[in-house]
Design an enzyme around this catalytic site. Structure first.
Site, PDB file in Angstrom:
ATOM      1  N   TRP A 102      -6.819   4.196 -11.960  1.00  0.00           N
ATOM      2  CA  TRP A 102      -6.585   2.821 -11.478  1.00  0.00           C
ATOM      3  C   TRP A 102      -7.591   1.898 -12.191  1.00  0.00           C
ATOM      4  CZ3 TRP A 102      -3.985   6.522  -9.273  1.00  0.00           C
ATOM      5  CH2 TRP A 102      -2.838   6.228  -8.573  1.00  0.00           C
TER       6      TRP A 102
ATOM      7  N   GLU B 204       9.897   3.490  -5.582  1.00  0.00           N
ATOM      8  CA  GLU B 204       8.477   3.844  -5.523  1.00  0.00           C
ATOM      9  C   GLU B 204       8.286   5.356  -5.539  1.00  0.00           C
ATOM     10  OE1 GLU B 204       6.627   2.717  -1.806  1.00  0.00           O
ATOM     11  OE2 GLU B 204       4.640   2.796  -2.707  1.00  0.00           O
TER      12      GLU B 204
ATOM     13  N   ASP C 173       2.762  -4.408  -7.283  1.00  0.00           N
ATOM     14  CA  ASP C 173       3.361  -3.091  -7.033  1.00  0.00           C
ATOM     15  C   ASP C 173       4.792  -3.221  -6.535  1.00  0.00           C
ATOM     16  OD1 ASP C 173       2.459  -4.253  -4.659  1.00  0.00           O
ATOM     17  OD2 ASP C 173       2.038  -2.344  -3.690  1.00  0.00           O
TER      18      ASP C 173
ATOM     19  N   ARG D  17       7.634  -5.605   0.686  1.00  0.00           N
ATOM     20  CA  ARG D  17       6.914  -5.331   1.935  1.00  0.00           C
ATOM     21  C   ARG D  17       5.609  -6.140   1.993  1.00  0.00           C
ATOM     22  NH1 ARG D  17       5.688   0.645  -0.062  1.00  0.00           N
ATOM     23  NH2 ARG D  17       3.754   0.292  -1.213  1.00  0.00           N
ATOM     24  N   ASP D  18       4.846  -5.901   3.047  1.00  0.00           N
ATOM     25  CA  ASP D  18       3.585  -6.643   3.178  1.00  0.00           C
ATOM     26  C   ASP D  18       2.526  -6.013   2.283  1.00  0.00           C
ATOM     27  OD1 ASP D  18       3.273  -4.290   4.487  1.00  0.00           O
ATOM     28  OD2 ASP D  18       2.442  -5.132   6.330  1.00  0.00           O
ATOM     29  N   GLU D  19       2.743  -6.142   0.972  1.00  0.00           N
ATOM     30  CA  GLU D  19       1.768  -5.616   0.025  1.00  0.00           C
ATOM     31  C   GLU D  19       1.713  -6.549  -1.190  1.00  0.00           C
ATOM     32  OE1 GLU D  19       1.565  -1.493  -0.064  1.00  0.00           O
ATOM     33  OE2 GLU D  19      -0.222  -1.515  -1.315  1.00  0.00           O
TER      34      GLU D  19
ATOM     35  N   ASP E  41       4.047 -10.757  21.380  1.00  0.00           N
ATOM     36  CA  ASP E  41       4.209  -9.320  21.210  1.00  0.00           C
ATOM     37  C   ASP E  41       3.154  -8.901  20.201  1.00  0.00           C
ATOM     38  OD1 ASP E  41       5.024  -9.995  18.694  1.00  0.00           O
ATOM     39  OD2 ASP E  41       7.128  -9.576  19.028  1.00  0.00           O
TER      40      ASP E  41
ATOM     41  N   HIS F 226       9.382  -0.466  -7.353  1.00  0.00           N
ATOM     42  CA  HIS F 226       8.038  -0.197  -7.882  1.00  0.00           C
ATOM     43  C   HIS F 226       8.236   0.217  -9.341  1.00  0.00           C
ATOM     44  CE1 HIS F 226       5.413  -0.185  -4.397  1.00  0.00           C
ATOM     45  NE2 HIS F 226       4.475   0.496  -5.037  1.00  0.00           N
TER      46      HIS F 226
ATOM     47  N   ASP G 228      -0.872   0.979 -11.244  1.00  0.00           N
ATOM     48  CA  ASP G 228       0.525   0.734 -11.578  1.00  0.00           C
ATOM     49  C   ASP G 228       0.618  -0.048 -12.895  1.00  0.00           C
ATOM     50  OD1 ASP G 228      -0.044   1.076  -8.800  1.00  0.00           O
ATOM     51  OD2 ASP G 228       1.987   0.476  -8.281  1.00  0.00           O
TER      52      ASP G 228
END
Ligand code: BGC
Length: 939
Positions: free
Chosen positions: A582, A787, A517, A521-523, A179, A808, A530
């Site tokens: 940042w 977040e 962060d 999740r995929d981060e 998939d 976050h 931050d």
């Protein structure tokens, strides 16, 4: 006197235990002398092994049961063995008696330190009357491998991706389960490596140094070595990779020893960040391990990773940070990490000679287990799918306990929140599969937990469990690098207490080797914006000195050749153009570390990169120091309909970073540089005023954050300052007395309100429970910092799942305001050597119990409104002084214990008026009491 001493001892002990300090008790272990010392640390850590700093810095804390005590001199002894130290034979360094009040970052000045050396040390201090203490308890640090030539080990691995088994699995899955996520279904299994060896002589000491590209878990004679996870940590592996050091003397025996390792993809080649991308640094995981054995007869031997090692795969079918872990217990290889094992089915390893990364000693705080968490509720929203509520949203995994048949497959899925029907909400995890799978051996009770993955979760869905699971089926294992705990905050307001829990919880969840962060999740990246927004709060909750020392290297490694700092560090996945607020982590984080811990070395190391960054910002400006026509900026990220023009953020941060660089130059004694940067700051300020400030004090954009930035970055002089302050209040009023700030503005909003004398308004925002506010999320069940302010709302439910983390830390930056204004604990200058205690009593609060274990020791500020009096307990560590502000009309209404304040022992009255009676104190514990103020408490 005795009672006072006992009280200090007992109360500090209680606070310490509450806060989980293990070593703190030693600090307050009053030994009958006037001053004692303890909590010895080397390079900011307790008993670190394998450091490679040639002149390490030594710190300790002094304690006393007396008022106004201080250290006037110290004596450090460093010896190469415990025995020598106990006999006071300091063969490495005898500092002699040094007249100094320094207790932090004292530089080792002894004999040059060679690889493997053990350094046992202790300290003695003298008090204000020159009376010496006893020697402290001994502490130790050891040196690592200081020269590349010391490495006899080779990088070894096994190319699993070209193995027959893997290729078969890949084609099987491609056929049946293809998939859009097909590529993430096929994960290579971790590799098991092993080597046997025998020893012929009695062993005196054995130390192993280990590193990997990927993650490693080391085993010796059937035991897992050390309590660390995800070693050797995340770096830009193209530049550097760390090694860890463990003393393994107790694990060795004469014959049939086996050293083994499991290596998994981790940050090196697993899925990291968004976009379903892996192999960021390379494809081939490998191990570097070297065991040094010293015999009793003085000879030594090395067992190192090389071509003679053997490799295999085992029960670990998959192990990936984002995807999860799969363990097939039927495939366990009994005895693989013990001697006498039949390795005939194992293959030869490959040796990789082309690894370029510099191998260095790990300088940070490894990930370790922090707590075990029991489920609070189990539901069954779908037949056979049980949902365990763990009560808090944390990072880690679960330990599974099961009694199943051979081949029973238990699937664990993780989520932060629930759908309305009680099933787990996983959309916000994006492509992170966050699923652990366990396949039973079927021989009785089986207990399993993963080692190469983690999840951010409050809920666990358990499917495939052979019976209806009870609460003992799973236990939460919380992990973190946020340690040790240094802050404590509690007050009479439940929501405020929950907010403090949420802040600390989210910090623990995101301090996983680097500041990330989010953990779910995929981060899970080291976002610089931050980190800079949150660092000052972070320091109040945990000792972050070693943690940020490590990450600041990652950040400098990620600096572009033109001077720009990146969006994330270690740099990979996201772009290397951080943009305003940042990129400025490159100046703010080193300065904050200096400010909190007095760590000059971090400034020395960072200064050249700070200078390059300022030059970059300046060079790309337009005429008149205005922002370039085009530049990247995230803006005031996740604000509520109140955008701030990017050029305002650009200029404010450019000015702020320039000022910090000026202050850094000053601290390092670079007077000319300091002058240059202060003058640049003035020029930026002038240009900001000309371009963005109107006569009525309106700042371009007229957003809350625009005012917050102009005020915080000191860009306005009177009368503009007052006008802008009024405009800020007006904007808050227009938002129906709510904040509208995003990541950039929220960091400073409350601090600016305090600065402009509007803590009453800060309290109002603090207590808000309607959207947007901290209280709103808590009203809706938050156990961590969200977040976004609108992560979930009653009208809309969950926000855009594409970006909706519930862990976050950026909005948790309110923690700094809580400590500096509710507790009132501040540093006057650098490193809490001079302290200010100035609580602002307001809002719904009638008491607050707070403390902060600073680099100089424990500071306590506990206050309580009790009928018509204000009771205020203050503890100031030995060797520091404090100015204490006691809310009161005048001095005649203030007592310390039973005496009027102006007669109290060790208390010097400084001033009265403006709602406070102000006094100066030295170390000690003080019980102040004042009459309730007629006109209320000062704002
Ligand atoms: C991250 C943030 C980060 C931001 C940049 C997000 O995806 O989660 O925390 O600062 O991107 O704007």
């Amino acid at each position: 006197m005795c009672i006072v001493v006992l009280w200090v001892f007992v109360s500090l002990l209680l606070v310490s235990c509450d806060m989980g300090f293990d070593k703190m008790t030693k600090v307050v272990g009053y030994d009958g002398k006037n001053l004692c010392c303890g909590y010895l640390r080397c390079e900011y850590r307790v008993d670190p092994y394998g450091i490679d700093v040639l002149k390490p810095r030594l710190s300790w804390v002094v304690g006393s049961g007396q008022r106004n005590q201080k250290q006037t001199a110290y004596h450090v002894l460093v010896a190469s063995s415990r025995e020598k130290l106990s006999l006071e034979k300091a063969d490495l360094w005898d500092s002699g008696k040094v007249v100094s009040d320094e207790t932090a970052c004292v530089i080792y000045e002894g004999r040059p330190l060679a690889s493997h050396v053990q350094c046992y040390w202790k300290v003695k201090v003298w008090d204000k009357d020159d009376i010496g203490s006893s020697w402290s308890e001994p502490a130790v640090w050891t040196m690592g491998l200081l020269n590349p030539s010391g490495w006899k080990a080779k990088w070894i691995g096994y190319n699993i991706r070209e193995s027959k088994a893997f290729l078969e699995k890949q084609s099987e899955l491609t056929g049946s389960q293809a998939d859009e996520k097909q590529n993430i279904l096929v994960l290579p299994p971790p590799v098991y490596l092993r080597k046997e060896f025998s020893l012929v002589k009695p062993v005196k000491r054995a130390v192993v140094y280990a590193s990997s590209l990927g993650l490693y878990e080391l085993h010796l004679n059937g035991k897992r070595i050390g309590g660390d996870y995800f070693t050797p940590g995340w770096t830009d592996y193209n530049k550097r990779v760390y090694y860890n050091t463990y003393d393994v003397t107790e694990y060795l025996r004469g014959e049939n020893n086996a050293l083994g390792a499991v290596i998994a993809d981790g940050w090196y080649s697993g899925y990291v960040g968004y976009g379903q991308m892996r192999d960021h640094y390379g494809k081939q995981t490998c191990l570097l391990a070297q065991l040094h054995i010293e015999y009793n007869d003085g000879s030594s031997e090395i067992v190192a990773s090389d071509h003679s090692w053997k490799a295999a795969t085992g029960p670990l079918e998959e192990a990936d940070f984002l995807m999860g872990e799969m363990y097939d217990a039927r495939k366990e290889i009994s005895g693989w990490d013990k001697g006498g094992f039949d390795e005939s089915g194992w293959r030869r390893v490959e040796v990789f000679d082309d690894v370029q990364a510099e191998v260095q000693a790990y300088p940070g705080v490894t990930v370790r287990k922090f707590a075990e968490i029991k489920p609070v509720e189990i539901t069954e929203p779908k037949n056979g799918h049980y949902v365990f509520n763990m009560g808090t949203n944390f990072a880690g995994w679960v330990r599974l306990k099961v009694n199943g048949k051979k081949g029973d497959k238990i699937i664990l899925r993780f989520a932060e929140r629930l759908n309305p029907d009680g099933t787990i909400y996983t959309e916000n995890l994006r492509s992170a599969r966050a699923t652990d799978t366990y396949i039973c051996r079927g021989d009785g009770e089986e207990i399993w937990e993963p080692r190469f993955t983690f999840h951010g979760f409050q809920y666990v869905e358990v499917a495939g469990y052979p019976t209806r699971p009870g609460p003992k089926a799973i236990t939460g294992i919380e992990i973190t690098s946020a340690a040790p705990v240094v802050g404590h905050f509690e007050c009479n307001d439940k929501i405020a207490n929950q907010l403090y829990h949420n802040i600390c919880q989210t910090q623990r969840s995101n301090f996983i080797d680097i500041p990330t962060d989010c953990p779910q999740r995929d981060e899970r990246l080291g976002w610089t914006g931050d980190a800079q927004a949150y660092i000052r709060t972070a320091c109040m909750n945990n000792d972050t000195q070693a943690f940020f020392t490590k990450w600041l290297r990652d950040l400098r490694d990620g600096q572009r050749s033109d001077g720009q700092f990146p969006m994330v560090a270690p740099v990979k996945v996201a772009d290397n153009d951080g943009g305003p607020a940042w990129a400025d982590a490159g100046t703010i984080c080193p300065w904050t570390t200096y400010q909190v811990y007095g760590d000059r070395r971090v400034l020395e190391e960072s200064y050249p990169s700070m200078e390059r960054f300022i030059a970059f910002c300046k060079d790309r400006c337009q005429e008149g120091l205005l922002p370039p026509k085009e530049f990247h900026c995230f803006g005031d990220w996740l604000n509520i309909n109140d955008d701030t023009p990017k050029e305002v953020i650009y200029m404010a941060y450019f000015a702020y970073s320039t000022k910090l660089t000026a202050q850094t130059a000053e601290a390092l004694g670079k007077k000319e540089d300091a002058k240059k940067y202060y003058s640049l700051f003035e020029d930026i300020k002038a240009s900001f005023n000309k371009a963005y400030v109107q006569d009525d004090g309106q700042v371009h954009g007229n957003s809350q954050t625009a005012y917050v930035l102009a005020l915080k970055c000191d860009l306005l002089d009177e009368p503009m300052r007052s006008k802008a302050a009024e405009n800020l209040v007006k904007r808050i009023k227009e938002c129906n007395w709510h904040l509208s700030t995003g990541f950039v503005g929220t960091k400073d909003l409350m601090l600016v309100l305090a600065d402009i004398g509007r803590n009453d308004l800060a309290y109002r925002l603090f207590h808000n429970e309607t959207f947007p506010s901290w209280g709103f999320s808590i009203e809706h069940g938050a156990t961590s910092i969200w977040e976004r302010w609108d992560g979930w709302t009653p009208d809309k439910g969950f926000q855009d799942p594409g970006m909706n983390s519930f862990a976050h830390y950026s909005f948790g930056a309110v923690g700094q305001w809580m400590f500096e204004n509710i507790a009132g604990i501040r540093t006057d200058g650098i490193g809490y050597k001079k302290i200010v205690i100035k609580p602002y009593v307001g809002g719904k609060l009638s008491w607050a119990d707070t403390s902060y274990n600073s680099i100089h020791g424990l500071i306590v500020s506990n206050w309580k409104i009790d009928n018509d009096s204000f009771k205020f307990k203050v503890v100031i560590p030995a060797n520091t002084t404090a100015v204490v502000y006691i809310p009161a009309e005048d001095k005649n209404n203030v007592y310390e214990e039973t005496k009027p304040i102006y007669k109290a022992h060790g208390v010097t009255l400084l001033a009265e008026g403006k709602g406070y009676v102000v006094c100066k104190v030295g170390s000690g514990d003080y019980q102040f009491r004042s009459k309730f103020l007629k006109g209320g408490f000062p704002k």
